[in-house]
Design a protein around this motif. Structure first.
Motif, PDB file in Angstrom:
ATOM      1  N   SER A 261       3.054  28.625 -12.845  1.00  0.00           N
ATOM      2  CA  SER A 261       4.218  28.664 -13.728  1.00  0.00           C
ATOM      3  C   SER A 261       4.370  30.010 -14.418  1.00  0.00           C
ATOM      4  O   SER A 261       5.490  30.453 -14.681  1.00  0.00           O
ATOM      5  CB  SER A 261       4.097  27.551 -14.781  1.00  0.00           C
ATOM      6  N   ARG A 262       3.269  30.668 -14.717  1.00  0.00           N
ATOM      7  CA  ARG A 262       3.349  31.950 -15.422  1.00  0.00           C
ATOM      8  C   ARG A 262       3.412  33.113 -14.435  1.00  0.00           C
ATOM      9  O   ARG A 262       2.698  33.133 -13.435  1.00  0.00           O
ATOM     10  CB  ARG A 262       2.141  32.116 -16.344  1.00  0.00           C
ATOM     11  N   ARG A 263       4.235  34.089 -14.757  1.00  0.00           N
ATOM     12  CA  ARG A 263       4.433  35.229 -13.860  1.00  0.00           C
ATOM     13  C   ARG A 263       3.163  36.065 -13.756  1.00  0.00           C
ATOM     14  O   ARG A 263       2.849  36.601 -12.697  1.00  0.00           O
ATOM     15  CB  ARG A 263       5.595  36.083 -14.372  1.00  0.00           C
ATOM     16  N   SER A 264       2.415  36.162 -14.846  1.00  0.00           N
ATOM     17  CA  SER A 264       1.186  36.963 -14.821  1.00  0.00           C
ATOM     18  C   SER A 264       0.170  36.387 -13.846  1.00  0.00           C
ATOM     19  O   SER A 264      -0.543  37.133 -13.160  1.00  0.00           O
ATOM     20  CB  SER A 264       0.582  37.026 -16.229  1.00  0.00           C
ATOM     21  N   VAL A 265       0.119  35.056 -13.750  1.00  0.00           N
ATOM     22  CA  VAL A 265      -0.812  34.428 -12.809  1.00  0.00           C
ATOM     23  C   VAL A 265      -0.346  34.657 -11.371  1.00  0.00           C
ATOM     24  O   VAL A 265      -1.167  34.889 -10.473  1.00  0.00           O
ATOM     25  CB  VAL A 265      -0.939  32.924 -13.118  1.00  0.00           C
ATOM     26  N   ARG A 266       0.947  34.604 -11.152  1.00  0.00           N
ATOM     27  CA  ARG A 266       1.467  34.838  -9.789  1.00  0.00           C
ATOM     28  C   ARG A 266       1.202  36.270  -9.322  1.00  0.00           C
ATOM     29  O   ARG A 266       1.003  36.516  -8.125  1.00  0.00           O
ATOM     30  CB  ARG A 266       2.969  34.544  -9.744  1.00  0.00           C
ATOM     31  N   LEU A 267       1.213  37.214 -10.248  1.00  0.00           N
ATOM     32  CA  LEU A 267       0.988  38.614  -9.889  1.00  0.00           C
ATOM     33  C   LEU A 267      -0.494  38.983  -9.831  1.00  0.00           C
ATOM     34  O   LEU A 267      -0.834  40.062  -9.343  1.00  0.00           O
ATOM     35  CB  LEU A 267       1.696  39.530 -10.900  1.00  0.00           C
ATOM     36  N   LEU A 268      -1.365  38.094 -10.324  1.00  0.00           N
ATOM     37  CA  LEU A 268      -2.796  38.412 -10.367  1.00  0.00           C
ATOM     38  C   LEU A 268      -3.385  38.716  -8.995  1.00  0.00           C
ATOM     39  O   LEU A 268      -4.105  39.714  -8.836  1.00  0.00           O
ATOM     40  CB  LEU A 268      -3.552  37.255 -11.040  1.00  0.00           C
ATOM     41  N   PRO A 269      -3.147  37.909  -7.932  1.00  0.00           N
ATOM     42  CA  PRO A 269      -3.724  38.246  -6.619  1.00  0.00           C
ATOM     43  C   PRO A 269      -3.277  39.609  -6.105  1.00  0.00           C
ATOM     44  O   PRO A 269      -4.085  40.355  -5.541  1.00  0.00           O
ATOM     45  CB  PRO A 269      -3.234  37.106  -5.720  1.00  0.00           C
ATOM     46  N   TRP A 270      -2.005  39.941  -6.301  1.00  0.00           N
ATOM     47  CA  TRP A 270      -1.531  41.247  -5.842  1.00  0.00           C
ATOM     48  C   TRP A 270      -2.210  42.378  -6.602  1.00  0.00           C
ATOM     49  O   TRP A 270      -2.589  43.397  -6.019  1.00  0.00           O
ATOM     50  CB  TRP A 270      -0.011  41.348  -6.025  1.00  0.00           C
ATOM     51  N   GLY A 271      -2.393  42.199  -7.904  1.00  0.00           N
ATOM     52  CA  GLY A 271      -3.054  43.232  -8.696  1.00  0.00           C
ATOM     53  C   GLY A 271      -4.496  43.443  -8.273  1.00  0.00           C
ATOM     54  O   GLY A 271      -4.961  44.593  -8.119  1.00  0.00           O
ATOM     55  N   LEU A 272      -5.230  42.333  -8.071  1.00  0.00           N
ATOM     56  CA  LEU A 272      -6.623  42.458  -7.652  1.00  0.00           C
ATOM     57  C   LEU A 272      -6.740  43.081  -6.264  1.00  0.00           C
ATOM     58  O   LEU A 272      -7.618  43.924  -6.020  1.00  0.00           O
ATOM     59  CB  LEU A 272      -7.290  41.077  -7.668  1.00  0.00           C
ATOM     60  N   ALA A 273      -5.860  42.660  -5.356  1.00  0.00           N
ATOM     61  CA  ALA A 273      -5.900  43.224  -4.002  1.00  0.00           C
ATOM     62  C   ALA A 273      -5.596  44.723  -4.019  1.00  0.00           C
ATOM     63  O   ALA A 273      -6.237  45.511  -3.314  1.00  0.00           O
ATOM     64  CB  ALA A 273      -4.904  42.493  -3.105  1.00  0.00           C
ATOM     65  N   PHE A 274      -4.634  45.136  -4.832  1.00  0.00           N
ATOM     66  CA  PHE A 274      -4.294  46.559  -4.905  1.00  0.00           C
ATOM     67  C   PHE A 274      -5.451  47.365  -5.499  1.00  0.00           C
ATOM     68  O   PHE A 274      -5.785  48.452  -5.003  1.00  0.00           O
ATOM     69  CB  PHE A 274      -3.038  46.739  -5.753  1.00  0.00           C
ATOM     70  N   VAL A 275      -6.074  46.826  -6.554  1.00  0.00           N
ATOM     71  CA  VAL A 275      -7.199  47.541  -7.167  1.00  0.00           C
ATOM     72  C   VAL A 275      -8.355  47.665  -6.186  1.00  0.00           C
ATOM     73  O   VAL A 275      -8.972  48.744  -6.053  1.00  0.00           O
ATOM     74  CB  VAL A 275      -7.645  46.812  -8.458  1.00  0.00           C
ATOM     75  N   LEU A 276      -8.678  46.570  -5.484  1.00  0.00           N
ATOM     76  CA  LEU A 276      -9.772  46.630  -4.509  1.00  0.00           C
ATOM     77  C   LEU A 276      -9.459  47.619  -3.389  1.00  0.00           C
ATOM     78  O   LEU A 276     -10.318  48.424  -2.991  1.00  0.00           O
ATOM     79  CB  LEU A 276     -10.002  45.237  -3.922  1.00  0.00           C
ATOM     80  N   CYS A 277      -8.233  47.572  -2.889  1.00  0.00           N
ATOM     81  CA  CYS A 277      -7.863  48.481  -1.797  1.00  0.00           C
ATOM     82  C   CYS A 277      -7.905  49.936  -2.252  1.00  0.00           C
ATOM     83  O   CYS A 277      -8.444  50.804  -1.557  1.00  0.00           O
ATOM     84  CB  CYS A 277      -6.470  48.117  -1.287  1.00  0.00           C
ATOM     85  N   ALA A 278      -7.344  50.191  -3.436  1.00  0.00           N
ATOM     86  CA  ALA A 278      -7.315  51.569  -3.939  1.00  0.00           C
ATOM     87  C   ALA A 278      -8.707  52.092  -4.256  1.00  0.00           C
ATOM     88  O   ALA A 278      -8.979  53.295  -4.125  1.00  0.00           O
ATOM     89  CB  ALA A 278      -6.430  51.636  -5.181  1.00  0.00           C
ATOM     90  N   ALA A 279      -9.619  51.200  -4.672  1.00  0.00           N
ATOM     91  CA  ALA A 279     -10.965  51.648  -5.027  1.00  0.00           C
ATOM     92  C   ALA A 279     -11.871  51.745  -3.803  1.00  0.00           C
ATOM     93  O   ALA A 279     -12.683  52.674  -3.687  1.00  0.00           O
ATOM     94  CB  ALA A 279     -11.573  50.688  -6.058  1.00  0.00           C
TER      95      ALA A 279
END
Length: 404
Positions: free
Chosen positions: A15-33
């Protein structure tokens, strides 16, 4: 062939937008690092060729973005790249202290991938993934350049923990979703059942009202020959026909609505209450400890309207007794512009009760009030007041013209 459904991202149903964006944020951080880290570690620490190290780094880190939508496809690429990287490291001479077959940055990316798999795939798929991971680790252990060690089991252990954790989170979320759906369905069914019960109750009461009037018609038609002298034969025949028709209609109505009665409704065979009974009900409520002011009217109203007004006042006063004991209450029944205005207003209770006096009400409440008023063609307003009280106001039509 049916078209394939578009893939949904992990946690897309949150229901919350922050939770929906969490997987994308973690994947981007892991990929970039992990992308530059893998390239640097493989080429500098392990001494692997730069081009090969770059290709392996890209194949091991970039698919983490795909894992947000299709984790199993991302696993195919990363797993193959990790195994290929372990075999490529066999071609170079690296220090024994360095991890093999899977360097630390590969383990970090693989654990994150396993967590994504656990959130999306079935248990059978998760078991197959773990078996493939464990099998690859065991198989590569036979060609270990510096001998076998416990470090080779690190990836299967951490990957298995991530798979179990992701699967448990998915199962918990699925259970919560089903529980919410079941609660929603149960609430809807409860409201529907309450509405049907109230409609049946209204039908039974209206049956008694109409049955009384039709019985009077039947008696008057049957006795007209004895009460009225000098009736011509055609008039007598007309009255006889009226009596027969009324009797037949009454029987049909009883057969039709008789199915609405059960063994618990014998008390409803008594005459149904109307406006004249509201005063008695108010007095009984006062004796129960509720200060009630009552203003009545002497208007002639149809029996069905009087019955509806009585039930509205009855339910409203019952709610006061249950939820606001001791609250000052005002009951008003008056004729207003061809309509019957019924008003029940209570203030806040002197001392808020620690809990309702009854755990369960009559099962009708506002649902029953609204249904009664709707069937009579009237309007109902009910809701809390700013001072903590409650107000119920109904306007019921008194003539057939108002019902149209």
């Amino acid at each position: 062939m049916t078209p394939e459904e578009p893939p949904r991202a992990l946690l897309a149903g949150a229901s919350r937008r922050s939770v929906r964006l969490l997987p994308w944020g973690l994947a981007f951080v892991l990929c970039a690092a992990l992308l530059p880290t893998t390239l640097t570690v493989l080429s500098v620490d392990y001494g692997l060729n730069g081009g090969i190290a770059g290709a392996l780094a890209m194949a091991q880190a970039a698919p983490l973005l795909l894992a947000v939508v299709r984790p199993l496809r991302a696993w195919y690429v990363i797993f193959a790249a990790d195994v290929a990287g372990a075999l490529a490291l066999l071609t170079v001479d690296f220090e024994e202290r360095l991890l093999w077959p899977f360097p630390p940055m590969e383990i970090v990316g693989y654990v994150g991938l396993c967590l994504a798999l656990g959130l999306r795939e079935s248990r059978r798929t998760l078991l197959a993934v773990w078996l493939a991971t464990a099998g690859a680790s065991v198989g590569l252990g036979f060609v270990a350049p510096h001998g076998t060690s416990a470090r080779e089991t690190l990836l299967p252990i951490l990957g298995g923990v991530a798979l179990v954790l992701g699967g448990a989170l998915r199962a918990w979320h699925e259970a919560q979703r089903r529980l919410t759906e079941q609660q929603t369905i149960s609430e809807a069914e409860r409201d529907r059942r309450t509405l049907l019960e109230e409609r049946a109750r209204i039908a039974r009461e209206l049956h008694d009202v109409v049955a009384h009037h039709m019985s009077v018609i039947t008696v008057q038609a049957d006795t007209s020959v004895y009460r009225l002298d000098g009736l011509p034969p055609d008039a007598q025949e007309e009255f006889t026909s009226i009596a027969a028709t009324a009797r037949e209609s009454l029987g049909e109505m009883r057969r039709l609505l008789g199915v609405l009665r059960d063994e618990e409704t014998h008390g409803e065979l008594a005459p149904q209450p109307g406006l004249e009974r509201i005063g008695q009900m108010v007095k009984a409520t006062v004796r129960a400890g509720i200060p009630v002011e009552f203003a009545s009217c002497d208007a002639e109203v149809p029996d069905a309207v009087g019955l509806t007004a009585y039930r509205i006042v009855q339910e409203a006063l019952a709610n006061v007794v249950r939820h606001a004991p001791g609250a000052p209450t005002r009951v008003s029944v008056a004729e207003d512009e061809g309509r019957l205005a019924v008003l029940v207003v209570n203030g806040p209770p002197p001392e808020p009760p620690a809990a309702p006096l009854e755990d369960r009400g009559t099962g009708h409440g506002l649902v029953g009030m609204r249904e009664r008023v709707r069937l009579s063609g009237g309007t109902l307003e009910a809701g809390p007041l700013p001072d903590g009280g409650f107000r119920v106001a109904a306007r019921l039509p008194l003539t057939e013209r108002d019902l149209t």
